[in-house]
Design an enzyme around this catalytic site. Sequence first.
Site, short mmCIF file in Angstrom:
data_model
loop_
_atom_site.label_atom_id
_atom_site.label_comp_id
_atom_site.label_asym_id
_atom_site.label_seq_id
_atom_site.Cartn_x
_atom_site.Cartn_y
_atom_site.Cartn_z
N ARG A 242 0.86 -1.18 0.00
CA ARG A 242 0.00 0.00 0.00
C ARG A 242 0.89 1.23 0.00
NH1 ARG A 242 -3.50 -2.79 -1.35
NH2 ARG A 242 -5.55 -3.16 -0.43
N GLU A 271 -4.10 6.99 -4.66
CA GLU A 271 -4.53 6.39 -5.94
C GLU A 271 -5.90 6.94 -6.35
OE1 GLU A 271 -4.37 2.12 -5.63
OE2 GLU A 271 -2.31 2.19 -4.93
N HIS A 289 -1.51 -0.44 -9.76
CA HIS A 289 -2.08 -1.37 -8.76
C HIS A 289 -2.58 -2.66 -9.42
CE1 HIS A 289 -4.14 -1.56 -4.57
NE2 HIS A 289 -3.86 -2.77 -5.02
#
Length: 324
Positions: A242, A271, A289
């Site tokens: 993350r 994001e 991602h």
Amino acid sequence: MSDKPLVIITRRLPELVEARLMELFNTRLSIDDKPLSKKQLIDAVKEASILVPTVTDKIDSAVLENASNKLKLIANFGNGTDHINIETAQKKKIIVTNTPGVLTEDTADMVMGLLLAVPRKVIEGERLIRSGAWEGWSPTHMMGRRIWGKRLGIIGMGSIGQAVARRAIGFGLNIHYHNRTRLPDIIEDAHKATFWEDLDQMLPKMDIISINCPSTPETYHLLSRKRLSILQPHAYIINTSRGKVVNEEALAEMLSEGKIAGAGLDVFEREPSVSKVLLGAPNTVLLPHMGSATVEARIEMGEKVIVNIQTLFNGHRPPDRIIL
Ligand code: 8YV
């Protein structure tokens, strides 16, 4: 209108998974595949008995306070649950589940992809060819750094960290790790892994760092500006966990100033936005991602979601409960 409990899915899922959800439950699928707004999420928790969100849905306490008594389960499509306020969910007696195990190997593969791509300049080389500017082989052109024989420091030695270690051994890397708890000897020995209780001691000795711990309040900016500054200037950072685990602004600046040799990042602090400094940083491979983005993982993640819902409907406790 069905009187069966309503299952609301926030994003498009693989066809197979959507079809099965429709067969089994009173399911409302996402039509446009857009992340739900706060208002839409509030409406969803008011109406649904089961909510199936993803990492793009911020289910904070403000959203959860609006949940009706009908909402019994948040069956997250994904492993990380840092976008869900578990504490508030528990207070409201809402079970939260995730999809562990099924994306471990694919995520570890992506770590290796980045771990090879960054030091060996794979993407830079590919871009050069496509630009038409390649003038032919030269002894000093596109020199990266050797992987074999280097020290890999894995932060977070859970199932993904261990899957990375298994692969990295094959590439001749020496495995080091920092984890909240030391692994049993048998697992440490199997990975030929050296444990570092103190992250600050491990970091300056490593050539490559792979971040594989979850995002929690404790791991927020675990790689702070101060910690990044004790890395060796030839060190590389790989993050598939993350974005919040690393101070992205500090990392971007240090990459640009050549204080860190390079980074392979599949995740970002905000994001889908990525800082301009990071976009312009050298020796940096940025991915959207996609660590668990294989057809197999996404179907198996869907199956996990279905099993968690079905188990609850059958009157049992769903297997993948998150317990604080
Ligand atoms: C998923 C992930 O794609 O599972 C996770 O925690 O980061 C991703 O691999 C995403 O979470 C789906 O919701």
